[in-house]
Design a protein around this motif. Structure first.
Motif, PDB file in Angstrom:
ATOM      1  N   TYR A   9       0.841  -1.193   0.000  1.00 44.25           N
ATOM      2  CA  TYR A   9       0.000   0.000   0.000  1.00 44.25           C
ATOM      3  C   TYR A   9       0.874   1.240   0.000  1.00 44.25           C
ATOM      4  CZ  TYR A   9      -3.789  -3.118   1.272  1.00 44.25           C
ATOM      5  OH  TYR A   9      -4.710  -4.121   1.270  1.00 44.25           O
ATOM      6  N   ALA A  12      -0.104   6.493   2.953  1.00 50.38           N
ATOM      7  CA  ALA A  12      -1.368   6.970   3.532  1.00 50.38           C
ATOM      8  C   ALA A  12      -2.341   5.810   3.746  1.00 50.38           C
ATOM      9  CB  ALA A  12      -1.988   8.031   2.634  1.00 50.38           C
ATOM     10  N   GLN A  13      -2.420   4.900   2.785  1.00 52.95           N
ATOM     11  CA  GLN A  13      -3.302   3.745   2.922  1.00 52.95           C
ATOM     12  C   GLN A  13      -2.828   2.831   4.049  1.00 52.95           C
ATOM     13  OE1 GLN A  13      -2.945   2.199  -1.060  1.00 52.95           O
ATOM     14  NE2 GLN A  13      -4.918   3.073  -1.681  1.00 52.95           N
ATOM     15  N   HIS A  16      -3.683   4.296   7.457  1.00 57.65           N
ATOM     16  CA  HIS A  16      -5.109   4.165   7.711  1.00 57.65           C
ATOM     17  C   HIS A  16      -5.448   2.736   8.156  1.00 57.65           C
ATOM     18  CE1 HIS A  16      -9.347   5.033   7.341  1.00 57.65           C
ATOM     19  NE2 HIS A  16      -9.485   3.964   6.574  1.00 57.65           N
ATOM     20  N   LEU A  17      -4.899   1.742   7.480  1.00 53.90           N
ATOM     21  CA  LEU A  17      -5.131   0.351   7.865  1.00 53.90           C
ATOM     22  C   LEU A  17      -4.578   0.049   9.251  1.00 53.90           C
ATOM     23  CD1 LEU A  17      -4.409  -1.765   4.678  1.00 53.90           C
ATOM     24  CD2 LEU A  17      -6.542  -1.615   5.926  1.00 53.90           C
ATOM     25  N   ALA A  19      -4.023   2.147  11.760  1.00 55.35           N
ATOM     26  CA  ALA A  19      -4.841   2.815  12.775  1.00 55.35           C
ATOM     27  C   ALA A  19      -6.138   2.056  13.016  1.00 55.35           C
ATOM     28  CB  ALA A  19      -5.137   4.249  12.349  1.00 55.35           C
ATOM     29  N   ASN A  20      -6.778   1.587  11.948  1.00 62.02           N
ATOM     30  CA  ASN A  20      -8.007   0.813  12.112  1.00 62.02           C
ATOM     31  C   ASN A  20      -7.748  -0.529  12.769  1.00 62.02           C
ATOM     32  OD1 ASN A  20      -9.630   2.775  11.043  1.00 62.02           O
ATOM     33  ND2 ASN A  20      -9.694   1.884   9.000  1.00 62.02           N
ATOM     34  N   PRO A  30      -8.218  -0.671   0.874  1.00 67.36           N
ATOM     35  CA  PRO A  30      -8.504   0.618   0.259  1.00 67.36           C
ATOM     36  C   PRO A  30      -8.392   0.600  -1.266  1.00 67.36           C
ATOM     37  CG  PRO A  30      -6.486   0.744   1.557  1.00 67.36           C
ATOM     38  CD  PRO A  30      -7.032  -0.629   1.713  1.00 67.36           C
TER      39      PRO A  30
END
Length: 69
Positions: A9, A12-13, A16-17, A19-20, A30
């Protein structure tokens, strides 16, 4: 000839992953909206254990140190 690297990824992707994953929300890719599998599957890891998030559909992956929050 070099060994091909797996698709990853963009930063940024991946952030995000990650953090989730740390908040234990459901993960989807994503890029292709496919399901994400986490390795190892255990929620509590040692501080220096590495976690891998991989899309089952497109094969992209993100790796991070699970206890480095």
């Amino acid at each position: 000839m070099r060994k091909p690297r797996p698709a990853q990824y963009n930063p940024a992707q991946a952030l995000h992953l990650i953090a989730n994953d740390r908040t234990r929300t459901p993960l989807t890719c994503p890029s292709c909206s496919g399901p994400i599998e986490r390795t190892p599957d255990e929620p509590d890891l040692s501080p220096y254990a590495q976690a891998t998030l991989r899309c089952r559909k497109c094969g992209r992956l993100a790796r991070y140190i699970a206890g480095a929050a």
